[in-house]
Motif scaffolding. Sequence first.
Motif, PDB file in Angstrom:
ATOM      1  N   MET A   1       0.848  -1.201   0.000  1.00 27.58           N
ATOM      2  CA  MET A   1       0.000   0.000   0.000  1.00 27.58           C
ATOM      3  C   MET A   1       0.884   1.252   0.000  1.00 27.58           C
ATOM      4  O   MET A   1       1.841   1.326   0.757  1.00 27.58           O
TER       5      MET A   1
ATOM      6  N   LEU B   1      -8.032   4.585  -8.243  1.00 29.38           N
ATOM      7  CA  LEU B   1      -8.855   4.097  -7.130  1.00 29.38           C
ATOM      8  C   LEU B   1      -9.709   5.260  -6.628  1.00 29.38           C
ATOM      9  O   LEU B   1      -9.180   6.254  -6.118  1.00 29.38           O
TER      10      LEU B   1
ATOM     11  N   LEU C   1      -5.049  -1.370  -0.845  1.00 32.54           N
ATOM     12  CA  LEU C   1      -5.020  -0.318  -1.867  1.00 32.54           C
ATOM     13  C   LEU C   1      -5.552   0.991  -1.289  1.00 32.54           C
ATOM     14  O   LEU C   1      -6.540   0.996  -0.559  1.00 32.54           O
TER      15      LEU C   1
ATOM     16  N   ASN D   1      -4.851   6.525  -5.516  1.00 31.56           N
ATOM     17  CA  ASN D   1      -3.667   6.065  -6.240  1.00 31.56           C
ATOM     18  C   ASN D   1      -4.033   5.507  -7.614  1.00 31.56           C
ATOM     19  O   ASN D   1      -5.167   5.092  -7.855  1.00 31.56           O
TER      20      ASN D   1
ATOM     21  N   ILE E   1      -3.486   2.538 -10.427  1.00 28.05           N
ATOM     22  CA  ILE E   1      -3.152   1.108 -10.427  1.00 28.05           C
ATOM     23  C   ILE E   1      -3.061   0.586 -11.858  1.00 28.05           C
ATOM     24  O   ILE E   1      -3.622   1.186 -12.785  1.00 28.05           O
TER      25      ILE E   1
ATOM     26  N   GLU F   1      -0.142  -1.365  -7.545  1.00 25.72           N
ATOM     27  CA  GLU F   1      -0.441   0.011  -7.134  1.00 25.72           C
ATOM     28  C   GLU F   1       0.808   0.854  -7.387  1.00 25.72           C
ATOM     29  O   GLU F   1       1.881   0.564  -6.856  1.00 25.72           O
TER      30      GLU F   1
END
Length: 370
Positions: free
Chosen positions: A1, A287, A327, A331, A333, A356
């Motif tokens: 993460m 996200l 996650l 961000n 991905i 990620e």
Amino acid sequence: MHQRRFQLPQVYEPLIERTLKPLGYSLGDPLKLSQAVRRLSDFYLSHPEGKTPWKETWAQAASLAYYFPLNYARNRAVALEAHRLGFFAGLDQMIDFGCGMGSALHAFLDLAPVFQDVRGLDVAAEALDICRNLSSSDRTASHLDLKQIGHGNQKGLFDQDSTTRLFLASYVYTELDELPRGALESEAIAIIEPSTQADGRRLMQLRQELIDSGHQIWAPCTHMGACPLLTHSEKDWCHDRIHWDAPSWFSEMEKHLPMKNRTLTFSYLLARRTLPRPDALASLARLTGDTLIEKGKNRQSVCRGSEREFLAWFPQRMPKGSPAIELERGNLIELKGPLEQKASEVRLPNADAVIELSPNLQMTPKTAPR
Ligand SMILES: C[S@@+](CC[C@H](N)C(=O)[O-])C[C@H]1O[C@@H](n2cnc3c(N)ncnc32)[C@H](O)[C@@H]1O
């Protein structure tokens, strides 16, 4: 993460203290400061459409010690995303419209010192004075022009070369009926708004208007299609979340306040008139939600096109030894397919199915305008 954590750079502490002193406040007296913050917060609650009462010293102190650091962190996050996408390429002028104390202007300049000509415009002289005080001569002041403007009067504000200009507006579109004339002619546009349903959805509508007039959307969207939250939902809105590492004087003040800020939310939009987005964006997704833990299943809103989609995975069904999938909202991905799609869900069989990206990963934009 990859957690995105933001702080107020140490350099601002003595500048804030120096500005608070003549107002009768100090970072060393957190209780008195918190009373000013409560008063301003109560004012905003009872006057949702009201303008900041800049003439009041308590409102100035509260804005400086509370709203400036929080908005600085939000704006710094947007500036970081812009920087890593290569969004600042070819720009050398900036207009921060409704700059207030300059949280956006300072955050963008601290992160991307590419701007030679910086103008902060606001209707409130008191806010501009504070903005000036927060500009230490070794950083920004040499090319900083702060100007008081009238509410409707935009004559001459956008006369300079628009092809190298960033139009920046943080927490101000919410106070305006429309963007000022001239703003949309700017080569680059960065708008940051409160993450309320009304402001967020209004920004999503503006995104579509920008696309219709030929702009390139650089962030938060990885695509140029219709916004799925606008077309497939009546109530949702796109917003981001970052972690806030408060300085100790801020935490002391916050101890006396009912609201605690561990994370900060906001909505934002980055657009360019001519410079195309980095090619890499088209194969990525953003996200757009936090991880939702349901019975045996985790779900997370994701955006990569005009369909409303969720990532879904079943932690118990992951292969033995597979690391947990963690996650962070906001961000980018990369999905490694082919992946099973069930209605709006994109199913992740294991942790290898999603990468990620680090928020610091630098992308290369195309250099030639369209
Ligand atoms: C909520 S504050 C945001 C300040 C700053 N941009 C930030 O992000 O911290 C909104 C600012 O917009 C200014 N403002 C409101 N209407 C304006 C207008 N028509 N022209 C210029 N500034 C305006 C206000 O005086 C205030 O400073």
